[in-house]
Design a protein around this motif. Structure first.
Motif, short mmCIF file in Angstrom:
data_model
loop_
_atom_site.label_atom_id
_atom_site.label_comp_id
_atom_site.label_asym_id
_atom_site.label_seq_id
_atom_site.Cartn_x
_atom_site.Cartn_y
_atom_site.Cartn_z
N ARG A 132 1.37 9.97 -6.53
CA ARG A 132 1.71 9.59 -7.89
C ARG A 132 2.56 10.67 -8.52
O ARG A 132 2.69 11.76 -7.99
CB ARG A 132 0.44 9.39 -8.73
N GLY A 133 3.15 10.36 -9.64
CA GLY A 133 3.87 11.34 -10.45
C GLY A 133 5.00 12.01 -9.70
O GLY A 133 5.76 11.37 -8.97
N VAL A 180 16.43 8.78 -7.68
CA VAL A 180 16.83 7.84 -8.73
C VAL A 180 15.62 7.17 -9.39
O VAL A 180 15.57 7.03 -10.61
CB VAL A 180 17.77 6.75 -8.18
N ALA A 181 14.67 6.72 -8.58
CA ALA A 181 13.51 6.03 -9.14
C ALA A 181 12.46 5.87 -8.05
O ALA A 181 12.80 5.86 -6.86
CB ALA A 181 13.89 4.65 -9.67
N ALA A 182 11.21 5.77 -8.45
CA ALA A 182 10.13 5.53 -7.50
C ALA A 182 9.04 4.71 -8.16
O ALA A 182 8.85 4.77 -9.39
CB ALA A 182 9.56 6.84 -6.97
N ILE A 183 8.32 3.97 -7.33
CA ILE A 183 7.19 3.18 -7.79
C ILE A 183 6.03 3.43 -6.84
O ILE A 183 6.22 3.48 -5.62
CB ILE A 183 7.57 1.69 -7.88
N ASP A 184 4.85 3.62 -7.38
CA ASP A 184 3.74 3.96 -6.51
C ASP A 184 3.18 2.71 -5.84
O ASP A 184 3.63 1.59 -6.09
CB ASP A 184 2.66 4.74 -7.28
N TRP A 185 2.18 2.90 -4.99
CA TRP A 185 1.65 1.80 -4.19
C TRP A 185 1.14 0.65 -5.05
O TRP A 185 1.25 -0.51 -4.68
CB TRP A 185 0.53 2.32 -3.29
N SER A 186 0.57 0.98 -6.22
CA SER A 186 -0.02 -0.05 -7.06
C SER A 186 1.02 -0.81 -7.88
O SER A 186 0.74 -1.89 -8.39
CB SER A 186 -1.03 0.57 -8.01
N SER A 207 0.80 -1.23 0.00
CA SER A 207 0.00 0.00 0.00
C SER A 207 0.83 1.27 0.00
O SER A 207 0.28 2.36 0.18
CB SER A 207 -0.92 0.02 1.22
N TYR A 208 2.14 1.15 -0.19
CA TYR A 208 3.01 2.32 -0.04
C TYR A 208 3.94 2.48 -1.23
O TYR A 208 4.38 1.50 -1.83
CB TYR A 208 3.85 2.18 1.23
N ALA A 209 4.25 3.72 -1.52
CA ALA A 209 5.26 4.03 -2.52
C ALA A 209 6.65 3.71 -1.97
O ALA A 209 6.89 3.79 -0.77
CB ALA A 209 5.19 5.49 -2.91
N VAL A 210 7.54 3.37 -2.88
CA VAL A 210 8.92 3.09 -2.53
C VAL A 210 9.82 3.79 -3.54
O VAL A 210 9.50 3.86 -4.73
CB VAL A 210 9.22 1.57 -2.55
N VAL A 221 8.55 6.50 -11.81
CA VAL A 221 9.11 7.81 -12.14
C VAL A 221 10.64 7.71 -12.11
O VAL A 221 11.20 7.08 -11.20
CB VAL A 221 8.66 8.89 -11.14
N TYR A 222 11.28 8.35 -13.08
CA TYR A 222 12.75 8.37 -13.15
C TYR A 222 13.22 9.77 -13.56
O TYR A 222 12.56 10.44 -14.35
CB TYR A 222 13.26 7.39 -14.20
N PRO A 223 14.37 10.19 -13.09
CA PRO A 223 14.97 11.41 -13.63
C PRO A 223 15.60 11.10 -14.99
O PRO A 223 15.86 9.94 -15.32
CB PRO A 223 16.03 11.77 -12.60
#
Length: 130
Positions: free
Chosen positions: A107-108, A48-54, A31-34, A59-61
């Motif tokens: 998100r985003g 560097v990078a992220a992924i949302d809860w789903s 249930s959490y973004a990482v 997202v990346y730079p």
């Protein structure tokens, strides 16, 4: 108590690949973004990078887009960072982080903010030789 343990760092030649892992205890990633951040000596911590809860939004730079891929395995409660075509400038300590408190379902661009993340791992060293 939430703990994040990173692994998979090491020394690799330019052009090579590494896969970092971030395993969580005391918290389900379901249930959490990482996110992954990195910090090189004498520099600020960079996103560097992220992924949302789903797991459906990442997202990346621009600096890593097309070379790095973040993914999550909810069954193993682990998030991965696949790093390909590594460059010497990717050398840094890499940290994973996740949200605290209640899920925000961010998100985003919200996922790029360090302030979104309350729990951080101890970091794993990535060194890319030229």
């Amino acid at each position: 108590q939430v703990q994040l343990i990173e692994s998979g760092g090491g020394l690799v030649q330019a052009g090579g690949s590494l896969r970092l892992s971030c395993a969580a205890s005391g918290r389900s990633f379901r249930s959490y973004a990482v996110a992954w951040f990195r910090q090189a000596p004498g520099r600020e911590r960079d996103f560097v990078a992220a992924i949302d809860w789903s797991g459906g939004n990442t997202v990346y730079p621009d600096s890593v887009k097309g070379r790095f891929t973040i993914s999550k395995n909810n069954a193993k409660n682990t998030v991965y960072l696949q790093m390909d075509s590594l460059k010497p400038e990717d050398t840094a300590i890499y940290y994973c982080a996740t949200e605290g408190g209640l899920p925000t379902f961010s998100r985003g661009d919200e996922l790029t903010r360090p302030g979104l993340y309350a729990y951080w791992g101890q970091g794993t060293q990535v060194t890319v030789s030229s």
